[in-house]
Motif scaffolding. Structure first.
Motif, PDB file in Angstrom:
ATOM      1  N   LEU A 106       0.832  -1.204   0.000  1.00  0.00           N
ATOM      2  CA  LEU A 106       0.000   0.000   0.000  1.00  0.00           C
ATOM      3  C   LEU A 106       0.866   1.253   0.000  1.00  0.00           C
ATOM      4  CD1 LEU A 106      -2.891   1.136   0.098  1.00  0.00           C
ATOM      5  CD2 LEU A 106      -2.651   1.201   2.593  1.00  0.00           C
ATOM      6  N   GLY A 107       1.918   1.254   0.806  1.00  0.00           N
ATOM      7  CA  GLY A 107       2.836   2.394   0.826  1.00  0.00           C
ATOM      8  C   GLY A 107       3.508   2.611  -0.516  1.00  0.00           C
ATOM      9  N   SER A 108       3.895   1.519  -1.161  1.00  0.00           N
ATOM     10  CA  SER A 108       4.526   1.629  -2.481  1.00  0.00           C
ATOM     11  C   SER A 108       3.554   2.172  -3.519  1.00  0.00           C
ATOM     12  CB  SER A 108       5.040   0.265  -2.937  1.00  0.00           C
ATOM     13  OG  SER A 108       6.102  -0.147  -2.136  1.00  0.00           O
ATOM     14  N   ALA A 109       2.325   1.682  -3.491  1.00  0.00           N
ATOM     15  CA  ALA A 109       1.327   2.155  -4.455  1.00  0.00           C
ATOM     16  C   ALA A 109       1.018   3.637  -4.240  1.00  0.00           C
ATOM     17  CB  ALA A 109       0.052   1.325  -4.338  1.00  0.00           C
ATOM     18  N   ILE A 110       0.887   4.047  -2.991  1.00  0.00           N
ATOM     19  CA  ILE A 110       0.593   5.454  -2.704  1.00  0.00           C
ATOM     20  C   ILE A 110       1.773   6.345  -3.066  1.00  0.00           C
ATOM     21  CG2 ILE A 110       0.178   7.107  -0.828  1.00  0.00           C
ATOM     22  CD1 ILE A 110      -1.591   4.941   0.476  1.00  0.00           C
TER      23      ILE A 110
ATOM     24  N   PHE B 216       5.107   2.351 -14.708  1.00  0.00           N
ATOM     25  CA  PHE B 216       4.774   2.834 -13.369  1.00  0.00           C
ATOM     26  C   PHE B 216       3.284   2.663 -13.079  1.00  0.00           C
ATOM     27  CE2 PHE B 216       8.597   5.936 -13.351  1.00  0.00           C
ATOM     28  CZ  PHE B 216       9.447   4.887 -13.029  1.00  0.00           C
ATOM     29  N   THR B 217       2.460   2.796 -14.088  1.00  0.00           N
ATOM     30  CA  THR B 217       1.025   2.558 -13.906  1.00  0.00           C
ATOM     31  C   THR B 217       0.785   1.092 -13.552  1.00  0.00           C
ATOM     32  OG1 THR B 217       0.534   4.301 -15.504  1.00  0.00           O
ATOM     33  CG2 THR B 217      -1.241   2.765 -14.995  1.00  0.00           C
ATOM     34  N   PHE B 218       1.463   0.189 -14.247  1.00  0.00           N
ATOM     35  CA  PHE B 218       1.371  -1.236 -13.920  1.00  0.00           C
ATOM     36  C   PHE B 218       1.850  -1.498 -12.498  1.00  0.00           C
ATOM     37  CE2 PHE B 218       3.572  -5.439 -13.889  1.00  0.00           C
ATOM     38  CZ  PHE B 218       2.432  -6.226 -13.872  1.00  0.00           C
ATOM     39  N   PHE B 219       2.908  -0.829 -12.100  1.00  0.00           N
ATOM     40  CA  PHE B 219       3.444  -0.962 -10.742  1.00  0.00           C
ATOM     41  C   PHE B 219       2.389  -0.582  -9.704  1.00  0.00           C
ATOM     42  CE2 PHE B 219       5.521   0.914  -7.041  1.00  0.00           C
ATOM     43  CZ  PHE B 219       6.440  -0.067  -6.690  1.00  0.00           C
ATOM     44  N   VAL B 220       1.721   0.541  -9.922  1.00  0.00           N
ATOM     45  CA  VAL B 220       0.688   0.995  -8.984  1.00  0.00           C
ATOM     46  C   VAL B 220      -0.475   0.005  -8.940  1.00  0.00           C
ATOM     47  CG1 VAL B 220      -1.011   2.813  -8.545  1.00  0.00           C
ATOM     48  CG2 VAL B 220       1.314   3.427  -9.155  1.00  0.00           C
ATOM     49  N   VAL B 221      -0.897  -0.471 -10.096  1.00  0.00           N
ATOM     50  CA  VAL B 221      -2.007  -1.432 -10.145  1.00  0.00           C
ATOM     51  C   VAL B 221      -1.603  -2.742  -9.465  1.00  0.00           C
ATOM     52  CG1 VAL B 221      -3.430  -2.836 -11.703  1.00  0.00           C
ATOM     53  CG2 VAL B 221      -3.072  -0.409 -12.173  1.00  0.00           C
ATOM     54  N   ALA B 222      -0.408  -3.234  -9.749  1.00  0.00           N
ATOM     55  CA  ALA B 222       0.049  -4.496  -9.158  1.00  0.00           C
ATOM     56  C   ALA B 222       0.118  -4.400  -7.638  1.00  0.00           C
ATOM     57  CB  ALA B 222       1.414  -4.881  -9.729  1.00  0.00           C
ATOM     58  N   ASN B 223       0.656  -3.315  -7.134  1.00  0.00           N
ATOM     59  CA  ASN B 223       0.749  -3.157  -5.684  1.00  0.00           C
ATOM     60  C   ASN B 223      -0.615  -2.918  -5.045  1.00  0.00           C
ATOM     61  OD1 ASN B 223       3.610  -3.245  -4.519  1.00  0.00           O
ATOM     62  ND2 ASN B 223       3.866  -2.125  -6.433  1.00  0.00           N
ATOM     63  N   SER B 224      -1.507  -2.262  -5.757  1.00  0.00           N
ATOM     64  CA  SER B 224      -2.866  -2.063  -5.240  1.00  0.00           C
ATOM     65  C   SER B 224      -3.624  -3.383  -5.166  1.00  0.00           C
ATOM     66  CB  SER B 224      -3.631  -1.078  -6.121  1.00  0.00           C
ATOM     67  OG  SER B 224      -2.994   0.168  -6.132  1.00  0.00           O
TER      68      SER B 224
ATOM     69  N   ARG C 170      11.164   9.571  -4.762  1.00  0.00           N
ATOM     70  CA  ARG C 170       9.887   8.908  -4.444  1.00  0.00           C
ATOM     71  C   ARG C 170       9.729   7.588  -5.191  1.00  0.00           C
ATOM     72  NH1 ARG C 170       5.621  11.826  -1.876  1.00  0.00           N
ATOM     73  NH2 ARG C 170       4.200  10.433  -2.954  1.00  0.00           N
ATOM     74  N   ILE C 171      10.101   7.555  -6.466  1.00  0.00           N
ATOM     75  CA  ILE C 171       9.945   6.297  -7.196  1.00  0.00           C
ATOM     76  C   ILE C 171      10.938   5.249  -6.698  1.00  0.00           C
ATOM     77  CG2 ILE C 171       8.873   7.330  -9.229  1.00  0.00           C
ATOM     78  CD1 ILE C 171      11.527   7.153 -10.681  1.00  0.00           C
ATOM     79  N   SER C 172      12.122   5.684  -6.290  1.00  0.00           N
ATOM     80  CA  SER C 172      13.093   4.740  -5.721  1.00  0.00           C
ATOM     81  C   SER C 172      12.606   4.206  -4.379  1.00  0.00           C
ATOM     82  CB  SER C 172      14.452   5.417  -5.545  1.00  0.00           C
ATOM     83  OG  SER C 172      14.970   5.815  -6.781  1.00  0.00           O
ATOM     84  N   GLY C 173      12.044   5.065  -3.558  1.00  0.00           N
ATOM     85  CA  GLY C 173      11.507   4.637  -2.267  1.00  0.00           C
ATOM     86  C   GLY C 173      10.349   3.668  -2.412  1.00  0.00           C
ATOM     87  N   SER C 174       9.509   3.906  -3.413  1.00  0.00           N
ATOM     88  CA  SER C 174       8.382   2.993  -3.615  1.00  0.00           C
ATOM     89  C   SER C 174       8.867   1.611  -4.063  1.00  0.00           C
ATOM     90  CB  SER C 174       7.383   3.568  -4.611  1.00  0.00           C
ATOM     91  OG  SER C 174       7.938   3.654  -5.891  1.00  0.00           O
TER      92      SER C 174
END
Length: 181
Positions: A35-39, A67-75, A151-155
């Protein structure tokens, strides 16, 4: 197992209960990581002025499909972890459950593949953002977009943390399945 099985001294009862409690805690940790990574990735946005205030360069996570795929996958993984918590509680109460554990191993493996794919694909783009590629004339953008790159590295760190937790969850389930009461 029934409550009377404790007094009968069946081997593995306490160990499976301990594994089930650890499974529950690790699912919460994995939920927080995904969740933190997606946010963090989903709210990444930086704008830089260029010559005048009317011309600006903007970097957003949805500029790149990876990055969109990354957000969807983590969500999706976050939703899965929340939905799997009741089953994890069931395993604490009923440590001898085998079929539901097998289902959890299969679903954990699918989610592991999804999160790993999203994190790995995004890691390649983050590497290019940091280092660039002189052979193809792709320049590093992190010199200009510092906040965006941080931010992208932290996620990515959170997402790869979830990958490690998922591997541990699968191994714990294998241990619990191998200790048949």
């Amino acid at each position: 197992m029934e409550a009377g099985d404790i007094s009968k001294g069946k081997p593995g009862f306490g160990a499976n209960k301990g594994v089930s409690v650890l499974d529950f805690v690790l699912r919460i940790v994995a939920f927080v990581c995904t969740l933190g990574s997606a946010i963090a990735m989903g709210t990444t946005n930086e704008t830089l002025p260029f010559f005048t205030q009317f011309i600006r360069f903007r970097a957003r996570f949805n500029d790149l499909p990876t990055f969109t795929f990354f957000v969807v996958a983590n969500s999706v993984a976050s939703a899965y972890f929340i939905l799997s918590l009741p089953l994890s509680i069931f395993h604490i109460v009923k440590s001898g459950a085998q079929n539901s554990r097998i289902v959890m191993v299969i679903l954990d493996t699918v989610v592991l593949a999804l999160v790993t794919a999203g994190a790995s694909a995004s890691a390649a783009i983050v590497y290019l953002a940091h280092k660039g590629n002189t052979r193809t004339n792709w320049f590093s953008i992190c010199q200009q977009f510092n906040s965006f790159c941080e931010r992208i590295s932290g996620s990515l760190i959170g997402s790869f943390g979830a990958v490690v937790v998922l591997i541990i969850l699968i191994l714990l389930s294998a241990v619990a399945l191998s200790r048949r009461p």
